[in-house]
Design a protein around this motif. Structure first.
Motif: not given
Length: 695
Positions: A483-492, A518-521, A533-540, A548-551
């Motif tokens: 799923s690519g969502a394996n962190g501990a911070n969850g939904a919020a 509904a659908y991830p890129p 780019v650093a801000a977007a990666r930090r948010a993910l 999800v790759a970022v550029c």
């Protein structure tokens, strides 16, 4: 790839009755809609040995993760429900025709007090009579120019009509006799509507009786020695006959019919339609489609009829529809067409005579359209595939990014900060997935902070939707494998409350429509350089999303930046991958600028008046309309303000006090032209071919 046996219904669950069924993928998105006379027999055919299925059907059932159905009473109801669901859900494995070009139609706006004749494209509107479609807009204008001599109906825009009424003088057409000039009262609204109705009747093919009436009036004028009026009627008759000659006579029995022909190969199909009214070809249009489902010629014809007549009723459906193949059974489709028309429709294959010859002509047009489309499409497919492969190689992705989302921030000197999200799938824009954001948590020129907020909001919504469907564990913060969502911070992770209007899952349980996020890129592109780019990666990372790759694409040198890299990736200037990234970035910029300008226009129109208590939008508009601008309103006296309807003295005093305490707004910079704007001046659009600067 899913195993169809994992979601196959148990024996006895599927009813043996007519109905409509939907296949859904793992994200609960509808990927295929079908109808059946017997749901049990049809659905059972999908769950046989995969080796025995058609390749396209095999791809569909292995992509799906569930199937559901709805029972109806008759096959006609199944046909209607299937059309509604295909239109609503836009399933990827259903045949979806798309116009090979935008065809213009002649439209008469009978829903207006003074009907207007004009050329229209796009979806049809309620209360407007349409004739066509035609191959070229100039052909419509030539026909209208000839007919305005006899039917001087209004053709001007609402702005021209209003101005002529204000100054009391008609436009040029009113002076030369090609408009009855209802704007200045030469004819009443009832008389003008009669002219429009006669115009529509003539265009609908009821020409004989009208020409006979004109000829009788011409002879009567000649007998009464009113030779000038007789000469004018003679010229009117000649003009109408020239307009009729522009449509070739193809059927001598004055038949009203639509002829549909199909040209196809293993991968694609082209449909051509000739609209014959009164024995003359009144319009022509064409569609092309990918054969994403296993469908024969009869099935293509059925889909074409659904799309052609799904929005039509009454006169839009002719008495006769000629096709190259009939669906089996044909009765439900014929009954459905009869219901749309309100009377019997003859659906058949032409066997001999003029109709068979005309069908051969339509078939040749379909073959030519397919050849032309394949010539263009081959280049497009190759280019898009190469672009996606180059992006995947340059960014080090495991697979090509089939879904790309791009984000951009826009503001005016730190005010009205907004963001945009555009979506490209398979290298093509998917505008139904575009989204807009308002940045309300702060104000100022901080694109990095705004980008972090927008990315976080977008993917928090995605995680909440996964959690609502059981794909996300709120306590552990773990999603399913891959799923690519394996962190501990969850939904919020920030403890934020759910945003207003938060959906309960990726698909609405009541309507079945996909939710907003509904659908991830596979790839997120941001408009900017290393900080964005650093801000977007930090948010993910804060959300635990790692697949999800970022550029980022910086405008100055068109450099591609990756998270954590000190040096950018430089793609060749001739790279198709760089060109696709530029298109995605520019589209996000355009979408953000358009949204920001709409908000800026509203705030500029209101200005300091928004601070006046009890002064609503209606009275603000009345004040600005009366004085023309806030600058003139500021210079007005209280007595002059009281002259505006709806403004009392107390309100006028409050307005004057608010304008007196508010400092005049500093001239803003028009982001499209770079010039200074006066107070309340709307922003001009950028010149063609020039992209505006960041707002």
């Amino acid at each position: 790839m899913a195993d169809p046996s994992s979601y196959r219904p148990k024996p006895g669950q599927i009813p043996d009755s007519p109905g409509v069924y939907k296949f859904r993928d793992e994200h609960r998105r509808v990927i295929y809609v079908g109808k059946a006379k017997s749901l049990r027999q049809r659905l059972s055919s999908y769950f046989q040995d995969l080796a025995g299925l058609h390749p396209r059907t095999r791809t569909m059932v292995t992509t799906a993760a569930s199937v559901e159905w709805t029972v109806v009473s008759t096959e006609v109801e199944a046909l209607q429900l299937e059309y509604s669901w295909i239109k609503e859900f836009d399933p990827r494995f259903n045949v979806k025709y798309r116009d090979d070009k935008s065809y213009p139609s002649l439209a008469v706006t009978m829903n207006e007090e003074f009907p207007r004749v004009q050329v229209m494209r796009g979806p049809k509107r309620k209360g407007v009579r349409y004739f066509g479609p035609y191959a070229h807009a100039w052909a419509i204008r030539e026909t209208v120019d000839l007919m305005l001599r006899v039917f001087p109906v209004r053709t001007c825009s609402a702005g021209v009509f209003k101005r002529s009424a204000q100054i009391g003088r008609p436009c040029l057409l009113g002076y030369i006799g090609k408009c009855s000039a209802p704007c200045v009262g030469r004819v009443s609204a009832e008389e003008h509507r009669e002219l429009a109705e006669d115009f529509c009747a003539f265009m609908a093919g009821r020409t004989g009786a009208y020409l006979q009436r004109l000829e009788r009036r011409m002879r009567e004028a000649a007998e009464e020695m009113e030779y000038e009026r007789a000469a004018r009627l003679r010229d009117d008759i000649e003009a109408l006959r020239r307009a009729m000659e522009k449509n070739a006579v193809v059927l001598t029995d004055a038949t009203d019919a639509d002829l549909i022909a199909v040209a196809e190969d293993e991968l694609e199909a082209a449909v051509q339609i000739f609209h014959v009214r009164g024995g003359r070809v009144r319009g022509q249009r064409g569609w092309v489609t990918d054969k994403v489902e296993a469908v024969d010629t009869a099935g293509l014809v059925e889909h074409a009829l659904q799309q052609l007549y799904g929005e039509e009723s009454g006169e839009g459906v002719p008495r006769e529809v000629l096709v190259p193949a009939l669906p089996d059974p044909v009765e439900p489709l014929a009954d459905w067409l009869a219901g749309r028309r309100g009377s019997r429709v003859d659906l058949r294959i032409p066997q001999r005579g003029d109709k068979k010859d005309l069908m051969a002509t339509v078939q040749r047009n379909a073959q030519q359209a397919l050849v032309l489309h394949k010539t263009k499409r081959a280049s497009d497919l190759t280019t898009r595939s190469r672009a996606l492969e180059e992006i995947a190689e340059a960014l080090g992705l495991d697979s090509v990014p089939l879904r790309i989302e791009c984000f951009d921030i826009s503001h005016l000197q730190g005010e009205d900060v907004v963001a945009s999200m555009v979506v490209f799938e398979d290298g093509l824009a998917r505008k139904s997935e575009y989204r807009r954001f308002q940045i309300k948590s702060f104000a100022g020129q901080d694109d990095v902070r705004a980008m972090h907020e927008v990315i976080g909001r977008r993917f928090r919504r995605y995680l909440r939707e996964k959690m609502a469907t059981g794909e996300w564990d709120e306590e552990t913060g773990n999603g399913p494998e891959g799923s690519g969502a394996n962190g501990a911070n969850g939904a919020a992770p920030d403890g934020a409350a759910p945003e207003p209007g938060l959906p309960g899952g990726p698909v609405d349980p009541e309507t079945g429509r996909p939710r907003r996020f509904a659908y991830p890129p596979q790839l997120v592109v941001v408009d900017g350089g290393q900080p964005q780019v650093a801000a977007a990666r930090r948010a993910l990372d804060e959300l635990g999303i790692d697949d999800v790759a970022v550029c980022g694409l910086a405008k100055r040198l068109e450099e591609v930046w990756l998270p954590g890299e000190d040096d950018p990736v430089v793609l060749p200037r001739t790279s198709e991958g760089l060109y696709l990234l530029q298109r995605v970035r520019d589209e996000a910029h355009r979408f953000a600028i358009a949204y920001q300008r709409s908000k800026r226009g509203k705030s500029l129109r209101a200005g300091p008046l928004a601070e006046v208590p009890g002064l609503g939008e209606t009275r603000r508009k009345a004040l600005l309309k009366h004085f023309g601008s806030v600058k003139r309103l500021r210079a007005a006296t209280i007595e002059q303000i009281c002259e505006v309807p709806g403004i009392g003295r107390r309100t006028a005093e409050q307005v004057a006090a608010a304008l007196a305490t508010a400092a005049p707004a500093a001239p803003a910079v028009n982001t499209a032209t770079g010039e200074m704007m006066e107070e309340n001046e709307p922003a001009a659009s950028p010149p063609p071919g020039i992209r505006g600067q960041r707002a």
